[in-house]
Design an enzyme around this catalytic site. Sequence first.
Site, short mmCIF file in Angstrom:
data_model
loop_
_atom_site.label_atom_id
_atom_site.label_comp_id
_atom_site.label_asym_id
_atom_site.label_seq_id
_atom_site.Cartn_x
_atom_site.Cartn_y
_atom_site.Cartn_z
CG ASN A 1 2.25 2.51 -1.21
OD1 ASN A 1 2.92 1.11 -0.90
ND2 ASN A 1 0.17 1.88 -0.72
CB SER B 1 -4.25 -0.59 -6.81
OG SER B 1 -6.23 -1.55 -6.36
CG HIS C 1 -3.30 -0.75 -0.64
ND1 HIS C 1 -3.06 -0.40 0.75
CD2 HIS C 1 -4.47 -1.55 -0.07
CE1 HIS C 1 -4.02 -1.58 1.62
NE2 HIS C 1 -5.19 -1.18 0.99
CG ASP D 1 -3.44 2.12 1.25
OD1 ASP D 1 -1.85 2.78 1.14
OD2 ASP D 1 -3.28 1.90 2.16
C1 GRF Z 1 2.37 -6.18 -0.19
O1 GRF Z 1 1.20 -6.91 0.21
C2 GRF Z 1 2.23 -4.94 -0.28
O2 GRF Z 1 1.18 -5.05 -1.48
C3 GRF Z 1 1.61 -4.74 1.29
O3 GRF Z 1 2.92 -4.78 1.94
C4 GRF Z 1 2.93 -6.20 1.70
C5 GRF Z 1 4.73 -6.13 1.59
O4 GRF Z 1 4.95 -7.25 1.42
N1 GRF Z 1 2.08 -2.76 1.30
P1 GRF Z 1 6.33 -8.04 0.77
O5 GRF Z 1 7.56 -7.08 1.53
O6 GRF Z 1 7.09 -7.14 -0.74
O7 GRF Z 1 7.01 -8.99 0.49
#
Ligand code: GRF
Length: 215
Positions: free
Chosen positions: A109, A138, A111, A147
Amino acid sequence: MSRVPTAVLVSGRGSNLKALLEASRDPSYPAEITLAISNEPEAPAIDMAAEAGCEVALVPHRDQPSHCQFETLLQTHILESACQLVCLAGFMRVLSPAFVGLWAGRMLNIHPSLLPSFPGLDSHRRALEAGVRLSGCSVHFVTEELDGGPIIGQAAVPVAPDDDEASLAARVLAAEHRLYPVCLALVAEGKVRMEEGRIVWDAVASGDALLNPSA
Ligand code: GRF
């Protein structure tokens, strides 16, 4: 070289999916994004992925009678595409311990904070409120803790005195697009793995997933 077929789960914009698809266009990249799954029928990520030639599956969670059946459908799509790794990229459903367990050490994932600071929602707002001078993103293995899984890589960005949520989010997002492909490659190559809930590194690679601010 055989590349590791990888599924990406999304719910919205899909800019991280786009970054992974672009990395995977290089035949020497060790993972191949072969499937994108969205739980949101209106997600802009869907058209973007389809236009990039990626197989797309729609699995709207609202159409399923239970979360368990939703996850069963996800699993069916992933296995039918023979994917061996799963990347969550803005996927806005919390996955059950049972599903997470099926993919232990094989699900990543991203974050938008330097974990373990600011897990969950509104990371940028909370980073600004806390007054941190560095923020970032991260990539971690997914565990039952939201997370909270072992961290594979991080990218730091400076927080400017006049930042608001939008400007900080944009700076972090640019770092996300660099970091996620690096971390997926390290996992696909077997240079980093999760064992008994901890990270195990190929010593040579452990520096590769640290991206530092340029300013
Ligand atoms: C990103 O900021 C990611 O870190 C978080 O959700 C957002 C997704 O953005 N988990 P995208 O759909 O990849 O543009």
